[in-house]
Design a protein around this motif. Structure first.
Motif, short mmCIF file in Angstrom:
data_model
loop_
_atom_site.label_atom_id
_atom_site.label_comp_id
_atom_site.label_asym_id
_atom_site.label_seq_id
_atom_site.Cartn_x
_atom_site.Cartn_y
_atom_site.Cartn_z
N VAL A 127 -12.62 11.42 -36.10
CA VAL A 127 -12.24 12.71 -35.56
C VAL A 127 -12.55 13.81 -36.58
O VAL A 127 -13.11 14.85 -36.24
CB VAL A 127 -10.74 12.73 -35.17
CG1 VAL A 127 -10.29 14.12 -34.78
CG2 VAL A 127 -10.50 11.77 -34.02
N GLU A 128 -12.17 13.54 -37.84
CA GLU A 128 -12.42 14.53 -38.89
C GLU A 128 -13.91 14.81 -39.04
O GLU A 128 -14.33 15.96 -39.11
CB GLU A 128 -11.84 14.02 -40.21
CG GLU A 128 -12.03 14.95 -41.37
CD GLU A 128 -11.49 14.35 -42.66
OE1 GLU A 128 -10.90 15.11 -43.44
OE2 GLU A 128 -11.66 13.13 -42.90
N ASN A 129 -14.71 13.75 -39.07
CA ASN A 129 -16.15 13.90 -39.26
C ASN A 129 -16.80 14.66 -38.10
O ASN A 129 -17.58 15.58 -38.32
CB ASN A 129 -16.79 12.52 -39.43
CG ASN A 129 -18.22 12.63 -39.89
OD1 ASN A 129 -18.57 13.52 -40.66
ND2 ASN A 129 -19.05 11.70 -39.45
N THR A 130 -16.46 14.30 -36.88
CA THR A 130 -17.09 14.98 -35.74
C THR A 130 -16.55 16.40 -35.57
O THR A 130 -17.26 17.28 -35.10
CB THR A 130 -16.95 14.15 -34.44
OG1 THR A 130 -17.81 14.68 -33.45
CG2 THR A 130 -15.55 14.13 -33.93
N SER A 131 -15.30 16.66 -35.99
CA SER A 131 -14.78 18.03 -35.95
C SER A 131 -15.52 18.92 -36.94
O SER A 131 -15.69 20.10 -36.71
CB SER A 131 -13.28 18.04 -36.28
OG SER A 131 -12.55 17.47 -35.23
N SER A 141 -18.81 18.09 -38.35
CA SER A 141 -20.27 18.15 -38.19
C SER A 141 -20.80 17.56 -36.89
O SER A 141 -21.99 17.28 -36.78
CB SER A 141 -20.94 17.42 -39.37
OG SER A 141 -20.55 16.06 -39.38
N GLY A 142 -19.96 17.41 -35.89
CA GLY A 142 -20.40 16.84 -34.63
C GLY A 142 -21.50 17.67 -33.97
O GLY A 142 -21.53 18.89 -34.08
N ASP A 143 -22.40 16.99 -33.27
CA ASP A 143 -23.55 17.66 -32.66
C ASP A 143 -23.32 18.03 -31.19
O ASP A 143 -24.20 18.59 -30.54
CB ASP A 143 -24.80 16.80 -32.79
CG ASP A 143 -24.64 15.41 -32.20
OD1 ASP A 143 -23.64 15.16 -31.47
OD2 ASP A 143 -25.50 14.55 -32.47
N ASN A 151 -18.40 19.55 -30.73
CA ASN A 151 -19.23 20.53 -31.40
C ASN A 151 -18.52 20.80 -32.72
O ASN A 151 -17.45 21.41 -32.74
CB ASN A 151 -19.33 21.83 -30.60
CG ASN A 151 -20.47 21.80 -29.63
OD1 ASN A 151 -21.52 21.22 -29.89
ND2 ASN A 151 -20.28 22.42 -28.49
N GLY A 152 -19.08 20.33 -33.80
CA GLY A 152 -18.45 20.49 -35.10
C GLY A 152 -18.47 21.93 -35.58
O GLY A 152 -19.24 22.75 -35.09
N LEU A 153 -17.61 22.21 -36.56
CA LEU A 153 -17.51 23.57 -37.08
C LEU A 153 -18.83 24.07 -37.65
O LEU A 153 -19.19 25.22 -37.45
CB LEU A 153 -16.39 23.65 -38.12
CG LEU A 153 -14.99 23.40 -37.59
CD1 LEU A 153 -13.98 23.39 -38.72
CD2 LEU A 153 -14.61 24.44 -36.55
N ILE A 154 -19.58 23.21 -38.35
CA ILE A 154 -20.84 23.69 -38.93
C ILE A 154 -21.89 23.91 -37.86
O ILE A 154 -22.85 24.65 -38.07
CB ILE A 154 -21.37 22.77 -40.06
CG1 ILE A 154 -21.77 21.40 -39.55
CG2 ILE A 154 -20.37 22.68 -41.19
CD1 ILE A 154 -22.49 20.53 -40.57
N THR A 155 -21.71 23.28 -36.70
CA THR A 155 -22.65 23.45 -35.59
C THR A 155 -22.46 24.81 -34.92
O THR A 155 -23.42 25.43 -34.50
CB THR A 155 -22.45 22.33 -34.56
OG1 THR A 155 -22.49 21.07 -35.21
CG2 THR A 155 -23.49 22.36 -33.48
N VAL A 156 -21.22 25.27 -34.84
CA VAL A 156 -20.94 26.53 -34.15
C VAL A 156 -20.82 27.72 -35.10
O VAL A 156 -20.81 28.87 -34.66
CB VAL A 156 -19.66 26.43 -33.29
CG1 VAL A 156 -19.82 25.36 -32.23
CG2 VAL A 156 -18.42 26.20 -34.12
N ALA A 157 -20.72 27.47 -36.41
CA ALA A 157 -20.57 28.56 -37.39
C ALA A 157 -21.83 29.40 -37.46
O ALA A 157 -22.94 28.92 -37.21
CB ALA A 157 -20.25 27.99 -38.77
N SER A 158 -21.65 30.66 -37.84
CA SER A 158 -22.79 31.55 -38.05
C SER A 158 -23.48 31.18 -39.36
O SER A 158 -22.88 30.57 -40.24
CB SER A 158 -22.31 33.00 -38.15
OG SER A 158 -21.71 33.41 -36.95
#
Length: 181
Positions: free
Chosen positions: A1-5, A7-9, A16-23
């Motif tokens: 859960v932590e990993n996909t939260s 960096s999930g794709d 959708n992980g935080l780095i995926t949606v971050a600006s």
């Protein structure tokens, strides 16, 4: 859960992980304005970018960094001739802070990368608690085997309007963007 939260794709069962949606980091009017840009300059610039993009509705409260980058930042000196440590990086109790923003060390973050933002804009919701099922099929009982199924349902949510409250960047690239020419 932590990993996909983190960096999930967003494909299949992944969040959708935080780095995926971050600006992405954008130096904007700060480009080419910093002499000998370092990691602290990048993070301060990213914090400013968040405040500008969110029009004062977001205040960065956490920075996620790889432990190697945290070590480098703790060791950062003012200059080669001035051996004082950069004063903007402080240890208060057991918390490492940069300009009052707490730094969290995590091996989820790739060395050389960072995630900074107002994490009040990111919400983790749980649809159902963790469920465990243990099964015995065919000759599993005689072979002393068990099949375990663990399942959790939830999501990490960042509203479209709040995505600029999170910035994911690369220190090397972002230092070069800030560096005076």
């Amino acid at each position: 859960v932590e990993n996909t939260s983190y960096s999930g794709d967003g494909l299949g069962q992944n969040h959708n992980g935080l780095i995926t949606v971050a600006s992405s980091f954008a130096a904007g009017s700060m480009a080419g304005t910093v002499d000998n840009a370092n990691e602290v300059d990048v993070l301060a610039s990213a914090a400013t970018q968040i405040q500008i993009n969110q029009e004062g509705e977001a205040e960065p409260n956490f920075i996620f960094m790889n432990p190697i980058d945290v070590y480098k930042m703790k060791s950062l000196k003012v200059s080669a001739s001035d051996r004082r440590y950069v004063e903007r990086v402080q240890m208060v109790g057991s918390n490492l802070l940069m300009d009052g923003i707490r730094i969290i060390e995590s091996t989820l973050v790739t060395a050389g990368k960072y995630l900074i933002g107002d994490f009040n804009k990111a919400i983790s919701v749980q649809r159902s608690a963790i469920k465990f099922d243990i099964g015995v099929e065919n000759d599993d009982f005689t072979k002393n085997l068990r099949t375990i199924l663990a399942e959790w349902r939830g999501a990490t949510i960042v509203k479209n309007n709040d995505r600029s409250a999170l910035i994911y960047g690369d220190f090397a690239t972002d230092k070069a963007a800030l560096e005076t020419t």
